[in-house]
Design an enzyme around this catalytic site. Structure first.
Site, mmCIF file in Angstrom:
data_model
loop_
_atom_site.group_PDB
_atom_site.id
_atom_site.type_symbol
_atom_site.label_atom_id
_atom_site.label_comp_id
_atom_site.label_asym_id
_atom_site.label_seq_id
_atom_site.Cartn_x
_atom_site.Cartn_y
_atom_site.Cartn_z
ATOM 1 N N GLU A 81 14.540 -53.785 5.582
ATOM 2 C CA GLU A 81 15.901 -53.292 5.777
ATOM 3 C C GLU A 81 16.921 -53.966 4.861
ATOM 4 O O GLU A 81 18.061 -53.507 4.761
ATOM 5 C CB GLU A 81 16.307 -53.469 7.240
ATOM 6 C CG GLU A 81 15.553 -52.525 8.174
ATOM 7 C CD GLU A 81 15.807 -52.795 9.642
ATOM 8 O OE1 GLU A 81 16.358 -53.867 9.975
ATOM 9 O OE2 GLU A 81 15.447 -51.937 10.470
ATOM 10 N N GLU A 112 -5.469 -62.886 12.766
ATOM 11 C CA GLU A 112 -4.575 -64.015 13.017
ATOM 12 C C GLU A 112 -5.310 -65.345 13.051
ATOM 13 O O GLU A 112 -4.698 -66.407 12.944
ATOM 14 C CB GLU A 112 -3.811 -63.818 14.322
ATOM 15 C CG GLU A 112 -4.605 -63.971 15.588
ATOM 16 C CD GLU A 112 -3.710 -63.922 16.821
ATOM 17 O OE1 GLU A 112 -3.695 -64.920 17.555
ATOM 18 O OE2 GLU A 112 -3.020 -62.906 17.025
#
Length: 271
Positions: A81, A112
């Site tokens: 953004e 992970e």
């Protein structure tokens, strides 16, 4: 090390399946209200991290978020953004998720837990000493993130983190830790809820405050935003009208000619 995962502690609510929809929503909302107060307690930590990011960017550095699962996705959202909002290059703020881009939509098994991949991912971006790497992990124990920051520390790359457990291995690894302790989740262990909200708020603060400090906002306006749709063009035109004495049509003409609110206003004022 005395470390307790408060994000994993049992919810203070019992028998959720017996609650009405109204009660579920009320109780979730009651928990969510506590999140901004938890963020407030961490403002000094956030300030230290933002100040470091600003300093490094002024030297030509970039910002990287690394995370797994929800945390990784939040980093990608914030990074993606920045270009349309502030008109900065797409590689100035970067989001990297364990498991690669496929993990944005679907969980990648064991990603992970990979202790070497984060550094490989960062090296592919030509990471350097002017860059800042912020590890995001609600638990503060994600191996992908922790080991990535350790390698950054070894290579004199500034490290920060956003986590929701105090005194976590991640916070102890990062040079500029941000610890927002939100406590147990409404659904036990579902850290996409309060912890995710806290992380989103902190990332908003980091990127927005950084961009303002770098001059990407004038007054309170996004004068460098990308004009990627009709809504934003209309907003830009009205921003120009608020800055200089022109009508809508003239503002449109200036915006089209110069490509940004800032340049339209500056060029008008220089004539």
């Amino acid at each position: 090390m005395n470390f307790t995962k408060t994000t994993e502690q049992s919810s203070k609510y019992e028998h959720l399946e017996q609650m009405s929809v109204a009660d579920l929503l009320q109780n979730i909302n009651s928990e969510d209200k506590t999140v901004p107060l938890a963020v407030e307690k961490s403002l000094s930590q956030i300030e230290s991290l933002v100040s470091k990011v600003v300093g490094k960017m002024k030297l030509g550095g970039r910002l990287f978020y690394i995370g797994a699962g929800t945390s990784g996705r939040l980093g990608i959202v914030d990074a993606s953004e920045c270009p349309p909002t502030f008109g900065v290059p797409f590689d100035l703020v970067n989001g990297i998720i364990a498991g690669g881009d496929n993990a944005i939509r679907r969980a990648v098994e064991n990603a992970e837990d990979n202790t070497t991949q984060a550094w490989i991912d960062l090296q592919e971006q030509n990471i350097g000493e002017n860059d800042v790497v912020i590890g995001i992990a609600a638990s503060g124990t994600t191996p992908y993130v922790i080991e990535g920051l350790k390698k950054c520390n070894e290579n004199n790359i500034t490290t920060g983190c956003v986590t929701c457990n105090e005194g976590s291995p991640l916070a102890l690894t990062a040079k500029f830790p941000v610890e927002v302790v939100v406590g147990p989740e409404f659904v036990t262990g579902s850290s996409r809820m309060k912890a995710g909200t806290a992380q989103k708020l902190v990332l908003n603060m980091i990127s927005t405050a950084t961009m303002i400090q770098l001059g990407k906002v004038k007054g309170n306006k996004m004068v460098d935003m990308q004009l990627s749709n009709d809504k934003l063009v209309d907003r830009g035109v009205k921003m120009i009208m608020g800055e200089i004495p022109v009508n809508y049509e003239k503002a449109c003409e200036l915006l089209k000619k110069f490509g940004s609110v800032r340049k339209a206003v500056e060029n008008y004022n220089s004539n």
